[in-house]
Each structure stands twice: as C-alpha cells, then as structure tokens.
Design a protein around this motif. Structure first.
Motif, PDB file in Angstrom:
ATOM      1  N   THR A 161       2.328  -6.139   3.946  1.00  0.00           N
ATOM      2  CA  THR A 161       1.842  -7.179   4.850  1.00  0.00           C
ATOM      3  C   THR A 161       1.943  -8.516   4.143  1.00  0.00           C
ATOM      4  OG1 THR A 161       0.160  -5.589   5.577  1.00  0.00           O
ATOM      5  CG2 THR A 161      -0.037  -7.839   6.406  1.00  0.00           C
ATOM      6  N   LYS A 162       2.573  -9.466   4.800  1.00  0.00           N
ATOM      7  CA  LYS A 162       2.614 -10.813   4.244  1.00  0.00           C
ATOM      8  C   LYS A 162       1.518 -11.639   4.898  1.00  0.00           C
ATOM      9  CE  LYS A 162       7.536 -10.361   3.417  1.00  0.00           C
ATOM     10  NZ  LYS A 162       8.873 -10.775   3.878  1.00  0.00           N
ATOM     11  N   LYS A 173       3.534   0.360   2.977  1.00  0.00           N
ATOM     12  CA  LYS A 173       3.085  -0.676   3.897  1.00  0.00           C
ATOM     13  C   LYS A 173       3.134  -2.017   3.190  1.00  0.00           C
ATOM     14  CE  LYS A 173       0.100   1.900   7.024  1.00  0.00           C
ATOM     15  NZ  LYS A 173      -1.303   2.236   7.261  1.00  0.00           N
ATOM     16  N   ARG A 199      15.492   3.975   5.522  1.00  0.00           N
ATOM     17  CA  ARG A 199      15.684   3.189   6.740  1.00  0.00           C
ATOM     18  C   ARG A 199      16.135   1.769   6.399  1.00  0.00           C
ATOM     19  NH1 ARG A 199      14.534   3.205  11.687  1.00  0.00           N
ATOM     20  NH2 ARG A 199      14.232   1.249  12.801  1.00  0.00           N
ATOM     21  N   THR A 200      15.292   1.131   5.638  1.00  0.00           N
ATOM     22  CA  THR A 200      15.596  -0.225   5.227  1.00  0.00           C
ATOM     23  C   THR A 200      16.287  -0.100   3.872  1.00  0.00           C
ATOM     24  OG1 THR A 200      13.372  -0.570   6.061  1.00  0.00           O
ATOM     25  CG2 THR A 200      14.499  -2.491   5.157  1.00  0.00           C
ATOM     26  N   GLU A 224       0.853  -1.184   0.000  1.00  0.00           N
ATOM     27  CA  GLU A 224       0.000   0.000   0.000  1.00  0.00           C
ATOM     28  C   GLU A 224       0.886   1.230   0.000  1.00  0.00           C
ATOM     29  OE1 GLU A 224      -2.892  -0.037   3.153  1.00  0.00           O
ATOM     30  OE2 GLU A 224      -3.274   2.102   2.974  1.00  0.00           O
ATOM     31  N   SER A 279       2.259  -9.482  10.465  1.00  0.00           N
ATOM     32  CA  SER A 279       1.839  -8.141  10.858  1.00  0.00           C
ATOM     33  C   SER A 279       2.265  -7.146   9.780  1.00  0.00           C
ATOM     34  CB  SER A 279       2.445  -7.777  12.212  1.00  0.00           C
ATOM     35  OG  SER A 279       3.841  -7.918  12.162  1.00  0.00           O
ATOM     36  N   THR A 280       1.593  -6.020   9.749  1.00  0.00           N
ATOM     37  CA  THR A 280       1.905  -4.998   8.748  1.00  0.00           C
ATOM     38  C   THR A 280       3.246  -4.355   9.067  1.00  0.00           C
ATOM     39  OG1 THR A 280      -0.418  -4.589   8.288  1.00  0.00           O
ATOM     40  CG2 THR A 280       1.105  -2.808   7.780  1.00  0.00           C
ATOM     41  N   GLN A 281       4.087  -4.222   8.031  1.00  0.00           N
ATOM     42  CA  GLN A 281       5.376  -3.562   8.205  1.00  0.00           C
ATOM     43  C   GLN A 281       5.376  -2.218   7.499  1.00  0.00           C
ATOM     44  OE1 GLN A 281       8.844  -6.069   7.136  1.00  0.00           O
ATOM     45  NE2 GLN A 281       7.288  -7.640   6.868  1.00  0.00           N
ATOM     46  N   ILE A 282       5.964  -1.247   8.154  1.00  0.00           N
ATOM     47  CA  ILE A 282       6.118   0.068   7.527  1.00  0.00           C
ATOM     48  C   ILE A 282       7.532   0.162   6.983  1.00  0.00           C
ATOM     49  CG2 ILE A 282       6.078   2.539   7.941  1.00  0.00           C
ATOM     50  CD1 ILE A 282       4.132   1.878  10.303  1.00  0.00           C
ATOM     51  N   ILE A 283       7.632   0.107   5.648  1.00  0.00           N
ATOM     52  CA  ILE A 283       8.941   0.203   5.011  1.00  0.00           C
ATOM     53  C   ILE A 283       9.224   1.680   4.792  1.00  0.00           C
ATOM     54  CG2 ILE A 283      10.337  -0.558   3.052  1.00  0.00           C
ATOM     55  CD1 ILE A 283       9.106  -2.938   4.412  1.00  0.00           C
ATOM     56  N   SER A 284      10.293   2.152   5.376  1.00  0.00           N
ATOM     57  CA  SER A 284      10.580   3.579   5.314  1.00  0.00           C
ATOM     58  C   SER A 284      11.772   3.820   4.382  1.00  0.00           C
ATOM     59  CB  SER A 284      10.894   4.042   6.739  1.00  0.00           C
ATOM     60  OG  SER A 284      11.601   5.230   6.736  1.00  0.00           O
ATOM     61  N   ASP A 287      13.299   7.421  12.586  1.00  0.00           N
ATOM     62  CA  ASP A 287      14.212   7.822  11.526  1.00  0.00           C
ATOM     63  C   ASP A 287      14.810   9.199  11.812  1.00  0.00           C
ATOM     64  OD1 ASP A 287      13.837   5.500  10.085  1.00  0.00           O
ATOM     65  OD2 ASP A 287      12.176   6.300   8.923  1.00  0.00           O
ATOM     66  N   SER A 326      12.187  -2.921   9.986  1.00  0.00           N
ATOM     67  CA  SER A 326      11.098  -1.972   9.797  1.00  0.00           C
ATOM     68  C   SER A 326      10.111  -2.115  10.949  1.00  0.00           C
ATOM     69  CB  SER A 326      10.410  -2.221   8.458  1.00  0.00           C
ATOM     70  OG  SER A 326       9.991  -3.558   8.354  1.00  0.00           O
ATOM     71  N   THR A 327       9.343  -1.061  11.171  1.00  0.00           N
ATOM     72  CA  THR A 327       8.367  -1.073  12.263  1.00  0.00           C
ATOM     73  C   THR A 327       7.210  -2.004  11.923  1.00  0.00           C
ATOM     74  OG1 THR A 327       8.977   1.140  12.963  1.00  0.00           O
ATOM     75  CG2 THR A 327       6.767   0.391  13.567  1.00  0.00           C
ATOM     76  N   GLN A 328       6.849  -2.853  12.882  1.00  0.00           N
ATOM     77  CA  GLN A 328       5.714  -3.754  12.700  1.00  0.00           C
ATOM     78  C   GLN A 328       4.545  -3.311  13.568  1.00  0.00           C
ATOM     79  OE1 GLN A 328       6.720  -8.030  13.210  1.00  0.00           O
ATOM     80  NE2 GLN A 328       8.803  -7.253  13.348  1.00  0.00           N
ATOM     81  N   ILE A 329       3.362  -3.385  12.999  1.00  0.00           N
ATOM     82  CA  ILE A 329       2.157  -3.089  13.755  1.00  0.00           C
ATOM     83  C   ILE A 329       1.541  -4.405  14.195  1.00  0.00           C
ATOM     84  CG2 ILE A 329      -0.117  -2.024  13.654  1.00  0.00           C
ATOM     85  CD1 ILE A 329       1.089  -0.209  11.410  1.00  0.00           C
ATOM     86  N   ARG A 335      -4.991 -10.392  15.456  1.00  0.00           N
ATOM     87  CA  ARG A 335      -4.455 -10.722  14.145  1.00  0.00           C
ATOM     88  C   ARG A 335      -3.315 -11.736  14.265  1.00  0.00           C
ATOM     89  NH1 ARG A 335      -4.412  -9.023   9.371  1.00  0.00           N
ATOM     90  NH2 ARG A 335      -2.644  -9.419   8.025  1.00  0.00           N
TER      91      ARG A 335
END
Lengths: 389, 389, 389, 389
Positions: free
Chosen positions: A295-296, A293, A308-309, A283, A300-305, B268, C300-303, C308
């Motif tokens: 999600t696999k 964003k 950062r990564t 997303e 859990s949903t990961q925020i790829i920045s 970050d 990366s940050t995980q929610i 879930r």
C-alpha cells in the motif's frame, strides 16, 4: 515458467553430505527434497543419526554407498576431507545443541558448512565459527528458510528501492499451536525443543522467534538497538518458554513488536511480517506465500501476486511456476540451496565472490540470531527490562 | 512430517523417459521436478523436442547418456522397448496433438504411458489407447495435476463418507487472465494453445475446463448426463475459444455450472470447486490448496487445514509437511507420480493390481475428458442446445 | 465523515405511509429504520397487516395516530389522498402477490409509490403501473436494496468511465442456505416464499435471482438478449424452485452466468458480482460491502475501500462514515430513500426532474425484473432451451 | 429478523440532549443516527457548538425548538434540569477536554450522562464523576462503541462459558493510517486530536488504544496488573504520539500485546482482538464485524456468523438482521443506546437496577481507560519501564 538456468544443470554438479536427518526427523527430509528439486547437487555421504543402525538404514534408503555412511560426524569430517571426491559441503540438520561442535569440526577440516538455525547457543561460538570460515575461505550458510521465498525477496527489493520510504514500525508475528498442551512426552519433535539441554536457553524464541528477527532484518536491513522481552511458559511442567512478547527499537528510530507463540490455538505456522514506512507498507504471510500486499500512502492496497506481475529480477529468478500455481516451503528452502550452489560453483571456478553474491543467510545472520535469542532471555530474566544489543 | 515410506526409497528404483519437455516448455520441467521430489524414479531417456539440437541439449543438461537421447519418439519407443534396462514408463508432455500418436507408439511397444491432458482429441482415440493398454496389461495414466492435492483427496473422502449427504449442486470455476489480450504472437505457451491444429477443437475447455470436469468427477464420482455450453472467443482474430459457460445435469439429478476463462482479468490460476449436498458442502480453491472449507447443515463453516487436523488416511499419505508449511503445485504432481510408482512396483513384483490401487487418473478419465470437451464444442456449435453424454 | 446535506435536514420534511410490515415481518422494519436514519421523512400512516389488531398494535408502537392506522390499503389510499397533510408516498412491503393491487390503488389515487421487489408477477401489470405513474406524473420506485451500496455505485461509475473497457463476461451469484431443508412449516418468512399463490411462479429467481439481474444491469447498463435457465427444486414436497442456473447473452455480445440458490449450505446472503471487460474487471461482494476489487489488464488487484480512496462523487455522496467503519444493509436501503427523497422534494418544489436524478430503481427496473423471472421460468419449463427477451 | 422488542417501542419514549456535535463534527452525527435507529428516544435539546450560530443551525436542522438550543452547556444543564419535560440524559460528544466539566455540570444538575471516550484526562476526575453519579443515583455511561457489536458480546459469552478455557495471552491491535502524514492543518478531526490541550496527554492511546483496552476488558473480564509502553511520534512537528507498542501482564498471569497506530499505511480502522486460552481461542475484527473465529484445542477453525448460528441470548438480542445482511458501526452504537434506554426506563419505573443490567460501558470503564492511558504515558516517559496499575 521454470527458469532453465535454475533447474537444469548437469555440468558442474556438486555433492554434499548430511549430519542428522535420520528416519523420524523432520528438517533433514526437507533439505534432501529441496536439494533434489534443483538437480545440481548429489547427496553422497552422511551420518544421519547417533544411532548407527538408523543412520545406515537412512543412508541406504537414500542410495548412499555404505562406505560413506559414517559412525559419527568426526569420522565423516575427517574421511571426507581426505577424499578426492569428497563432499563440497555438509548440511547440519541435528538438534540445536550439536550445531556448534559439528560445524566447527567440518570447518576445521576445510569443508563448507550449511547449518540449520539457530546456528549455535552463544555469540562467541558463532564468532568462532565465522572466524574459522573466514580464515579458511569457507562458506558458512544458515538455513533460515523463509528468506528463500520469492515474495520475501520482492519485499526486500521494494524496501531497497524506497517504495515504502523510511521505515517507522515493524510488526512480526510467528504463531503456532502445536505446543498448546503437554505433547512433549509423545512427540519427538516437541521433546527436544522444550529440553534446555538440546534446544538452548529458549524454546519459542530460538525455534521460531529468530525467524521473525531474520526475515525482518533481511527485508529492512535494520539493526536492532535495544529490546524488551517477556518469555512465558504457559504449559505446566515445561522447562522452556512457549510464548514471548518483544518490543524493539531499531537503529533508525524505527520501533517494533515481535510476538512468537506455540500455544496460540488456531494458528498453524503463521509467520506474518508487516513493514510500515513513511511512504507505504508491505505485508507478507508465510501461509499465503505467493502474494504480497503493498500500500502506498493515500493509495489503495495492491495484491502483488508471484508470477502475475513482473517481480524485481532478484526476486524473479526464484520463481519457478506461472502465477497462481502455488509454490511453497520446499521451494523456499530449495532457493537457498540454489544460491549456495551458485556461490560454491564460483568458488570452485576460482572466481571472486562478492558480498552481493551471498543471497542466502550466512554466519553473520546466525550470529545475529544467537544474540537476539540471548538478549531476549536476558531481558526476560531481568524483569523484562530493556537491554542493548 | 514427511512420510518416510513416501519419500525415501532406494530399493526398487524405477526409470522413465520423456517425450516433449525441451528447453522453453513448461510442463516438462514440472514433471521432472515432481518425480525428483520422490527420489524413486530416474529419468534415463528422452526425445525432448522435434528439434534434435534442443533435445540433445535438454537431455544432456538432465544428465542423460547421449545414446538415450533420441531423434524422435518412434526411435525412442522401439529402442527402449528392446533394452534390458529400458524405461519402466514414458511421460508424454508434448503439445496436445502429439499425445495420441506418441502414446499409441509406446503402448504398442509394451511401454507404460503417463500422458498429459487432454489425453487425445477424439473419444475413439482414447478408447483405442485404453484397449491397447488393457490388452498389453499396461498402465495408461493421465496427469490431471489437481487431483494430486491432499485436500482434493480429503474432499473425495468426505463425500464418500456421506458427510455432505446426497449431492445437489456443483459449482466449478477455472479462471485465468493470461490470454485476455492477443499475446499468442510472442508467447510460445499461448501460441500452440490457440492453434486448432495443435490444441484441438477447443482452447479453454480443453486446456482448463477439463480440469474442472476431472476434479468434480474425482470428488463426487458423479457422471455427467447432459450439458449445454456456450464457447466464446473474445479476443479478435483468435481461432479458438477463450471463455466458456457450461450448464450440467448429473446422473443423480444433481445440477451444475462450470465456468472456464482465460480472459478473466484479475485471476491467475483460479480453480475453485464447490460441492453442495443435502447435509453439507465442501469448497476447495487451488490457489489456497492446503485448506478446505466444510459446512454441515445448520453449522458454522470449518476451515480444515492440511496437517492440522488428521485427514482421512487416503489423503493423509499425500501430506509431506506439518500444518502451515505450504505445499503446492509440484507436490500435487509428485503425488500422482507416487501413486503411479506404487502401482508399477506392484506390477513388477507380479502382484495383483486392484482398482483401488489406481489413485491417479487413468485412460478412462482421459476418455471422459475428451468426451466432455467434444460435447461442449458440439453444444456450442449447435446454438448452445443441450446434448446428452 | 457523515455528509451534513445527506443526514441533517429539517426543512422540507416529507411523510409516508406503509402497507405491510406488521409485527413478525422482516422487510417492513428495514424500511422504517432506513428512513429514520436520514431523518427527513416521517411515518404517519399505515395498514400494516391484513389482521387489523396486528396492524393497530404495530402502528401504535410506531407512534401513529389511530385515525391513520387503516383497516385495509383501499381505505388508506382513498383517505390519505383526500387529506391535506396526506402522505407524500407509500411504501409497499407486503408479500409479493399484493404488490400489484396495492401499487395500482395508490397510484390511481395520486400517491407516489415505493414498492418492494419483485414489482409484480406479469410484465403487463408492470407496464400498466408504469403507465399510470407516467400519466399522473408520479414516482414509482422499486427497492432493490443492493444498488444502494456506495461501492455498487462506484462500480457503475468505473464501468461508465471505461476503466474496465468493453464488457465481455458477467458472473453473478446469490447463494443462501436457509431453505436447504424443509423449514417452511415453522418459518413465516419461508412459508410465503415457497407458496406460488403468494410468491409467484418462482421462489429463488423471484426472491434473489432478480437482485443479481438488477445489480448487473445497474452496474453495466447492459440489456439481456437471451437466456437459458434451469430451475431446480431440491427439497422434497416444495412447490417452487430453490436453486437455479442461468446462462445469458447480452446485447453487446457479452455473455454471463447467474447462479442463485437457497440450498447452498455454508452461504448466508452471498451476493457476488464480477464484471470482466477487455481492460479490467471489478468484483463486489455484498457480505463485505465496503470494498471493491479492481484489476486493470496486466496490473495487480487493488482493493478499493469505501472512504479510504476518494470515490466518484456519485458514489461518495452515499458514504456516511470514514473508511473502516462498516456500513451495511440498512444504509444501503437508506441511500435509496435518500435519492427518492431528493426527487420528491424537487417535484414538490415544482422543479423539473431529469432522468439522471433517478438514482434509485424505478418501475422500468421492476418490469425488467418481472420479464427476467418469467423468462427464466419459461426457459426452464421448456427443457432449459434458450429464450429471447 | 429484527427484534420487535428492540426496535419498535412507542410507549415510554425518552428524550435526550446533546453537547457537541455541531456541523462538521463526526461522532455527534453517529450518536444521532444510532439513537434514531431504535426509535425510542427523541433529541429535544442541545448545545452543539461553542459557536452559537453553528449550534443554532445544527439544532434547527435537527428539528429542535429554538428555546432548547442553548448558548452553552451550563445554561443547558441548568434550564433542562428545571423543566418538567427536561431531558432524560445528555450525550456529550465534544472534544476530549470538555468531557469532564460538561459531565460534571450535568450530573450535578441531576441529569444522567452518556459521554464519549475518553471519559476525562485524570483518574481523580473520573472518580469524582463516578462518585457524583452514585450519590445522585444517576447513570454515567461511556460510549466505547465497539462493545456494542453482537459478535463482541458473543465473544464475551464464549469466554464466560469457559469455551476457550483459562486465558493465557491477548493480542489487540488498532491500526489506522489517516495521520501517516501531517494532515492536521487541513483536517479538523485531526487537528484537535494531536493537540494536547484538547486531546490530553496522548493522541493514539487516548483515541484508539483505549478501545483495545476496553474491548479486551469487556470480553475477558481481566484486570491489567502492569504494563510497559513505548509511544512514538513519527510525523515531524507533531506534539502527541501517533503509534504505540504496549506489553501487558494481567491479574491471572495472562500476558498481552497491544499495538495502536495512526500511521500504519494500508489500515483503515483495523481493530482486531484475539484471545488465547488453554482450551481455545476467539478472534474478532471490527472491519468484518459480523463474524467471529473460534478454534478449540486440536479442532479446526470455525467461522461463527452473526445470524447464521444461534448466538448466546445476551448477544442475540443485539442482532437485527438475518445472517449475511451486514450490520455495522451505527448498529454497534445503537446497541449501546438500547441498553442505556432499558436501564433508564427501569429507573423511571422505579425498578431496581442490578449490575447485570448494565450492558454498556460505565464510569468504571471510563476510569479504567483513563488509568490505562495515563500509565502508558507514564511508562513511555520513564524509558518504557514497567509500571503497576
């Protein structure tokens, strides 16, 4: 960290001209700034306005020599094509209805073309331009800005790698609210967009819906098979559409929804793309462009920045700043020019260009956009029935 | 819409030189790009590195004439000051320990100075530079980037207008995580920052804490009366601090908390400022810089979006793009240069400069920053007791 | 899915009484509803108000027999302790100043006590209550609601497992704005909180700051070694504090900042806890209680979303609904009662209670809270100097 | 503050029975807890499972007398209708295919019915139930939970008041991911939902799409004129749909898009409703149910927080806790029961019931839902052509 290779390049500077972009225009300035960020291409010629005075003033303010500020684009194309130090390419940033004749003129005069979207109004026009460009071995680029964002590139790489599996469903939204009331009388940007003579058959699909189509195609690589569209005109007295709902079927049996609107109060420039596969989803939101964003399945949903990564190399090269230092719209456009620059340089050096070099939208994408817009209009006129593409 | 006046200016171009910013540096490139966005100042001279080869390569890649790529800053200051077409100002983007001698040298040679933060290590040094600049009627600017964001300007205007009333409490946070483990051995950006010989007495307060102090001071206009700080060094073997907690009392009886960290995993470049008054509050976050949250007493929280709502004129002039088209870090820096440019142009034209013209951080702000850092270090060393400023 | 074991239990019902919670009170109702959700404890006795009429009306509306609606808590403790079907425990939900005498009375009469926070005003009082409870083998629970949230339990488990490594820094914030102006004259909830005779030595630290202390202690298990606090009173004419800044040092050399405020315009009930270790961080926000942010070093940050992802068993048992079906404040309180219920049932069955059974805050936590509040007040009065705990 | 009138009521207690909700079911427990929160209705009878053992165990665990735990719903309807202390209403929480016969049986026996959605499978069935209820002057309620949220009520009031003007466009989304792979073999909740014999003609539209339809209808009051739907089945071997895209036209020329999915990886229970008018817009998200976004034309977006701002009285009465204390799914369901309770009490007292008293979904809403589902299925089967409602 800013990539030296990306930014600092003195040798092999290129030069370009501009058609459109006179004082008061929006997108012309964006192109100028985007090009300057990279510091490898100089603006040296232009025909910035149908009003020569305005054109002259604009050109002078941009440091152009008077002799290279032209009365019209025909004169410009002809004279520049004959100069030894003529422009390497032209950027066309006029209202939509001029894209076709201007692009054609420059291509015919052997000059590479970078054109704003929508490329033209009719598929045949797009095909014609593509054909001329091929015959003359010229670049025909279309500046769909949003594919220039590093995180959009990252999304494409994630999909290519199979991280989200086989794509099932696509949701694309592009919502704005600046045309929620009848502003076209005072607002120059609005007035040409809702005028069918300058904007074409659609306002909202042509102006912003086509960005959804382009970004989705860029990330997923999926071709639209058929669609069903309803174009609304909510503001009274407006000739063109200002809101549209589109259902889609893609070639691999994926389905999709696109919604584009300029009457969606509360939204600024809210392009959102979500791709759902059988193993995960991605997303991306244009107003928060430095994150993605992911999600696999069952995760859990990961925020790829960005920054950062470590991104995929094909996305990483477009990142200039460390994580958390926001990059925005200018950089996205600038990245498209970075890619155009690389290809033009290779060309100049006589190197062979491969299709993977074209990391920018081309005439083919422009054609897809035109077909998409026309099919939406056709469907909507035909009681929102399904049409094949 | 991009402001013509802001962006397009050919007459009255200025030129500048750079000390520091050789290949591999970070902030030098940021300055170059920021300046280019405005298209009114040309880079013409430089001493980019203590390594002359690197300097030469950098300068040439930037299109400089070889004669104006200097062996060291002394030579540069002297020669440029004697040229008729000498630089209008120098931008100093070296590691911290060189700021003082370089700035001094250029000021003494009659050249305006734009210096990265922290300006110097000792208050006396800052005072000395300020004094020289005053005596010679020169500009001494300090590039605290974050005050260049339009929404930070907007926050200042809201406070000035009394929208949030009398300020009671200030919360400032600047959290990063890139120094959460011992990366200084491989990472050039890290290695000088944690080295007291090049960074000064503090890493985290000097590098990022001072940005909190500057933005808060910019928005509120409040002077710090006293503070109590605790500087932590969490990563083993590191000489300087990497996390700091600071309590503050301001002149109007407002209180505050500042927290700066480079070991805050998950962040970050997370500069967040919140100002609470007796009639309302404002909140700004650097990673989402195009928005501002405003809440009035007993009201609901409003999201003020750059471009969407008409900003105060003093913020509006720094906005280049329509709402929802993200502007970022480069634009913030570029806005500081816009403002420096205007003042230098006025100066050149012999016009009187008023204090309200200085919409960029100056030597005074630099001095405040130095005092702030030193007082934090002093408090922390003294068992985190309260110290007066 | 709602856990059958958690919710449906008919055998072995317990019964309880309430002191405080008459019409117009807030927290009393919360306890009643929380208990009812679990359907395993019945309210059968009460002394709901110092005003007997109000008490009677409240009790009758709750379905109590008149004979078990008491004139005062002394009568209630004495009579209930003599009934064969007497209450299994009492819940004390009076203003703060009554906690001590009421708890003491019930404990002395052999009745288990569940008491609202802060437990009492003075450490010696807390120690006394703990001692009586121990001697009489009674439960003394303190309803720090926020530790009842499943995601707070999950954070504790993550820390215990070492997922974020050794803790370095803790940030805790609890901000509200309902006391930003002088509302105490009309607002019953406000009036006793800012009255030192009923609330104790501190308003904001006692009322909400202590929640930060408790949640941080719950998640990290760290003991505070020393602190430095500044308590502000911003609203004119108010006797007690309404904003406080606190620096902390913990036993393992971790440091921390707590900020609590009831004048922070724009915040409703904004309890935020962030824990930073050398391998990762966790972040939880009470207003979005069904999620937890987890970031591992370089990741990366995980929610983490309740329901879930499979939570740790010790958190999972407190989750009643599938993911995305929001659970809130009542459920948090209800979870505390679930845990109290289990322990009381074991006790009744003559089973041995182990310390790991106590998954609810006890007198020890209450004592820690009292010491924390008192030390903050002491530090602040002593020019915000550091005090040992 | 919890409303006394809402929560504490001893006089005039009602009683109810339940069909469905045996151990292992989901929604039955939700109803039980929701009812208990209000403390004005007692569960006294039930037939919880087709398996009598399970039924018995469930009923006993809930404290029912054995004589009122029935072998089947027929027996239950008949016997309860003859008791003097018979149930005031029945709650039907069985799989979908039993709703119709059970509801019919109870209505025919003169017992008020509260039924889970979808009410039935065929419009004629719904009409029949409505007719019986009317003839016998009985309540027929349908528990579309999401309309119970205070902020959904607030949205309705804002629309009614004209705050957002004439509605132009509606966007509704309900996305989940728990059926993204073939879980139906192990998961009881999944297995009946994807079984056409128990779930009806559609899974995703019937299970969750109908909630979009209901909430939109509740907030806007608009009737759907026609729709065009495409129902996908992405998981191989599944009989029913798991993703659906729907375009809509409403009676006032508003248009809309609904998307419902149970294969949208990354989404828990993500019901989002956005309503755009010519003067403003409202947006509500079920996973953050205590807030509402409101934007007025040319204004900034406001975050309306439950409890913070005084809501409209018709929304306010459903708010139990102060601002920032999260209320969730149980409270939403509980609010529906509050409203049912009030109407039943009035009825019992012989008072006249007006249509405005029905602040809960009724048979008419159930019918609309059934028509909506059936029309979506019809459209999809007919090559996603437009169908009239």
């Amino acid at each position: 960290m800013i990539k030296d290779s990306n930014v600092l390049q003195n040798n092999n500077r290129l030069c370009y001209g501009m058609v459109g972009g006179g004082f008061g225009s929006f997108i012309g300035e964006v192109h100028c700034i985007a090009v300057r960020m990279n510091n490898n291409i100089d603006l040296v010629a232009g025909s910035f306005s149908s009003n020569y005075e305005n054109s002259l003033k604009t050109g002078e303010s941009l440091g152009l020599k008077k002799e290279r500020i032209y009365k019209d684009y025909n004169e410009m194309a002809e004279r520049e094509s004959k100069r030894e130090d003529g422009i390497d390419f032209v950027s066309i940033v006029t209202p939509n209805h001029l894209h076709y004749p201007v692009a054609k003129k420059f291509l015919e005069n052997g000059i590479n073309v970078v054109c704003e979207k929508p490329l033209v109004f009719e598929p045949q026009q797009a095909e014609e331009l593509i054909k001329i460009a091929e015959e003359k071995d010229l670049i025909l680029a279309v500046t769909y800005t949003y594919t220039g964002y590093p995180m959009v590139k990252e999304a494409r790489e994630l999909v290519k790698e199979g991280v989200i599996g086989k794509i099932r469903f696509v949701y694309g939204e592009y919502s704005q609210d600046w045309l929620a009331s009848k502003v076209e009388e005072e607002n120059k940007q609005a007035s040409w967009r809702v005028d069918p003579r300058r904007a074409g058959k659609s306002n909202v699909v042509g102006d912003i819906g086509t960005h959804i189509e382009n970004v989705v195609s860029f990330i997923t690589g999926l071709r639209i098979k058929s669609l069903c569209a309803n174009l609304d005109t909510f503001v009274e007295g407006r000739e063109l559409d200002d809101n549209a709902e589109i259902l889609l079927k893609f070639e691999n049996n994926a389905t999709g929804i696109f919604w584009c609107s300029q009457i969606a109060i509360g939204h600024d420039n809210d392009l959102k793309i979500r791709i759902y596969g059988d193993k995960g989803s991605v997303e991306w939101e244009q107003e928060n462009p430095n994150q993605l964003k992911l999600t696999k399945l069952n995760g859990s949903t990961q925020i790829i920045s960005r920054g950062r990564t470590e991104l995929h190399p094909k996305a990483q090269i477009y990142s200039r700043l460390p994580s958390g230092h926001p990059e925005g719209y200018f950089e996205a456009m600038s990245n498209i020019y970075s890619s155009i620059y690389s290809v033009l340089l290779k060309k100049k050096a006589g190197e062979k260009i491969e299709s993977k070099d074209f990391d920018f939208p081309t005439g083919k994408d422009g054609l897809n956009g035109v077909v998409f817009v026309n099919k939406c209009v056709e469907s909507s006129k035909n009681f929102s029935s399904w049409v094949e593409l």
